[in-house]
Design an enzyme around this catalytic site. Structure first.
Site, PDB file in Angstrom:
ATOM      1  N   TYR A  40       0.842  -1.202   0.000  1.00 45.19           N
ATOM      2  CA  TYR A  40       0.000   0.000   0.000  1.00 45.19           C
ATOM      3  C   TYR A  40       0.869   1.240   0.000  1.00 45.19           C
ATOM      4  O   TYR A  40       1.853   1.317   0.745  1.00 45.19           O
ATOM      5  CB  TYR A  40      -0.859  -0.006   1.269  1.00 45.19           C
ATOM      6  N   ASP A  55      -1.363  15.501   6.149  1.00 46.18           N
ATOM      7  CA  ASP A  55      -2.248  14.821   5.192  1.00 46.18           C
ATOM      8  C   ASP A  55      -3.511  15.656   4.991  1.00 46.18           C
ATOM      9  O   ASP A  55      -4.592  15.285   5.426  1.00 46.18           O
ATOM     10  CB  ASP A  55      -2.577  13.437   5.782  1.00 46.18           C
ATOM     11  N   ASP A  82      -3.491   5.162  -2.463  1.00 43.05           N
ATOM     12  CA  ASP A  82      -4.434   6.146  -1.925  1.00 43.05           C
ATOM     13  C   ASP A  82      -4.448   7.349  -2.858  1.00 43.05           C
ATOM     14  O   ASP A  82      -3.461   8.076  -2.959  1.00 43.05           O
ATOM     15  CB  ASP A  82      -3.912   6.544  -0.525  1.00 43.05           C
ATOM     16  N   ASP A  84      -6.708   9.810  -2.547  1.00 43.59           N
ATOM     17  CA  ASP A  84      -7.516  10.847  -1.874  1.00 43.59           C
ATOM     18  C   ASP A  84      -8.878  10.986  -2.574  1.00 43.59           C
ATOM     19  O   ASP A  84      -9.596  10.030  -2.678  1.00 43.59           O
ATOM     20  CB  ASP A  84      -6.751  12.183  -1.818  1.00 43.59           C
ATOM     21  N   HIS A 109      -7.763   3.627  -4.062  1.00 43.08           N
ATOM     22  CA  HIS A 109      -8.979   3.966  -3.326  1.00 43.08           C
ATOM     23  C   HIS A 109      -9.194   5.467  -3.354  1.00 43.08           C
ATOM     24  O   HIS A 109      -8.253   6.252  -3.241  1.00 43.08           O
ATOM     25  CB  HIS A 109      -8.993   3.379  -1.903  1.00 43.08           C
ATOM     26  N   GLU A 111     -11.931   8.578  -2.019  1.00 42.68           N
ATOM     27  CA  GLU A 111     -12.875   8.797  -0.912  1.00 42.68           C
ATOM     28  C   GLU A 111     -13.928   9.854  -1.228  1.00 42.68           C
ATOM     29  O   GLU A 111     -13.774  10.647  -2.167  1.00 42.68           O
ATOM     30  CB  GLU A 111     -12.082   9.157   0.358  1.00 42.68           C
ATOM     31  N   CYS A 119      -7.452  13.873   7.189  1.00 41.79           N
ATOM     32  CA  CYS A 119      -7.213  12.493   7.610  1.00 41.79           C
ATOM     33  C   CYS A 119      -8.542  11.897   8.061  1.00 41.79           C
ATOM     34  O   CYS A 119      -9.353  12.571   8.705  1.00 41.79           O
ATOM     35  CB  CYS A 119      -6.210  12.492   8.759  1.00 41.79           C
ATOM     36  N   ARG A 154     -13.916   4.646  -0.914  1.00 45.81           N
ATOM     37  CA  ARG A 154     -13.808   4.795   0.539  1.00 45.81           C
ATOM     38  C   ARG A 154     -14.900   5.740   1.013  1.00 45.81           C
ATOM     39  O   ARG A 154     -15.076   6.815   0.436  1.00 45.81           O
ATOM     40  CB  ARG A 154     -12.418   5.346   0.880  1.00 45.81           C
ATOM     41  N   GLU A 184     -14.030   3.466   6.248  1.00 46.81           N
ATOM     42  CA  GLU A 184     -13.065   4.260   7.014  1.00 46.81           C
ATOM     43  C   GLU A 184     -13.553   4.596   8.427  1.00 46.81           C
ATOM     44  O   GLU A 184     -14.713   4.947   8.640  1.00 46.81           O
ATOM     45  CB  GLU A 184     -12.736   5.556   6.247  1.00 46.81           C
ATOM     46  N   ASN A 206      -9.285  -0.486   7.983  1.00 45.24           N
ATOM     47  CA  ASN A 206      -8.056   0.289   8.132  1.00 45.24           C
ATOM     48  C   ASN A 206      -7.570   0.208   9.583  1.00 45.24           C
ATOM     49  O   ASN A 206      -8.140   0.845  10.459  1.00 45.24           O
ATOM     50  CB  ASN A 206      -8.356   1.740   7.727  1.00 45.24           C
TER      51      ASN A 206
END
Ligand SMILES: C[C@](O)(C(=O)O)[C@H](CC(=O)O)C(=O)O
Ligand SMILES: [Mg+2]
Length: 290
Positions: A40, A55, A82, A84, A109, A111, A119, A154, A184, A206
């Site tokens: 990952y 982040d 990731d 975002d 992924h 979101e 985050c 996500r 998440e 996660n």
């Protein structure tokens, strides 16, 4: 076999698939040697480690794709990345998916937070409408070249809108074409069961440390419908703590004697790098006395 296909097969057979967060190519080599089958690249990891930033939606597609292709260039395991919120509108998301596929990535992924994302385990999150997230997913799915490339949706909705909304959103995201769901910041094991029952596709848990979710055993998670268990920053956090102790010791003691035992040795380093095979190749390819 494509990396997306390999990732799907691992998800189907591993029950659950443990996925190691590796912030750089060398970490990825170590995770592979340790026995991990999938890797990952964390968005937080890229921001923190490569840029010294929080982040908070500061890094871009190019920043993340650069780190991703360094990992895929060094290790042939399937890599989940990731992305975002996909970095923009439909055409930006399409560009992101194409760039990730070209970089040899297996899965991404994306979101449902607003573009000024946070985050997943911090307060103050906001999510876009279900319809807007469905449009993001359609754009991602439509852009992939390999139909096995994995688009994972996500949802960050639990903390914002509650469990029922998170379940409805996850189902709506699968309807829009998402292959898998990243649930998440769940705060109870039963949440995974309920999301899994509603979506019927593989679900990711996660296990990030110091967040909203308890650090459950992988088998317990599997019993509650979880197919993938993610450790996004575990090795990064441990390495950071070790590094800081070394910096402190060097200044305090004036030498490294107190911390040498905590270090990976030169020969261990070379082992992970397969260093000697490179040397042998040099010896075989190039004459010594010219
Ligand atoms: C998984 C995550 O998106 C990441 O970027 O690694 C983070 C992890 C973390 O900050 O602990 C998240 O859960 O938002
Ligand atoms: Mg992230």
């Amino acid at each position: 076999m494509s990396q997306g296909r390999r990732f799907r097969e691992l998800v189907a057979t591993e029950q659950p698939l443990q996925i190691a967060g590796t912030i750089n190519a060398y970490m990825a080599l170590m995770a592979k040697t340790a026995g991990f089958k999938a890797l990952y690249l964390s968005g937080a990891g890229v921001a923190n480690a490569s840029f010294g930033l929080p982040d908070l939606a500061i890094t871009t597609l190019n920043d993340v794709v650069t780190d991703a292709e360094r990992i895929t260039g060094a290790v042939d395991l399937p890599l989940l990345v990731d992305i975002d919120v996909g970095w923009g509108g439909a055409f930006n998301i399409a560009r992101t998916v194409k760039a990730m596929e070209r970089a040899g990535v297996a899965a991404v992924h994306m979101e449902d937070q607003v573009s000024q994302k946070r985050c997943g385990h911090r307060p103050g999150k906001e999510v876009v409408s279900t319809a807007e997230m469905q449009d993001r997913i359609k754009a991602a799915v439509d852009a992939r070249q390999d139909s096995n490339f994995v688009v994972m949706a996500r949802t960050d909705a639990l903390a914002v809108e509650g469990l029922n909304a998170a379940i409805d959103r996850a189902a709506a995201y699968v309807e829009a074409g998402a292959d898998m769901i990243f649930a998440e910041a769940m705060t109870d094991l039963s949440h995974y069961d309920q999301i899994k029952a509603a979506v019927g596709v593989p679900v990711l848990a996660n296990m990030t440390e110091f967040g909203q979710t308890e650090l459950f055993h992988k088998d317990l998670l599997a019993q509650h419908g979880v197919d993938m268990v993610l450790y996004p920053l575990s090795a990064f956090r441990a390495a950071n703590a070790a590094a800081f102790k070394v910096f402190e010791a060097l200044l305090r003691d004036g030498h490294q004697n107190a911390v040498v035992d905590t270090m990976q040795t030169r020969s261990e380093l070379y082992e992970f790098l397969n260093y000697h095979s490179y040397e042998q190749k040099l010896d075989a390819l190039f004459a010594k006395d010219k």
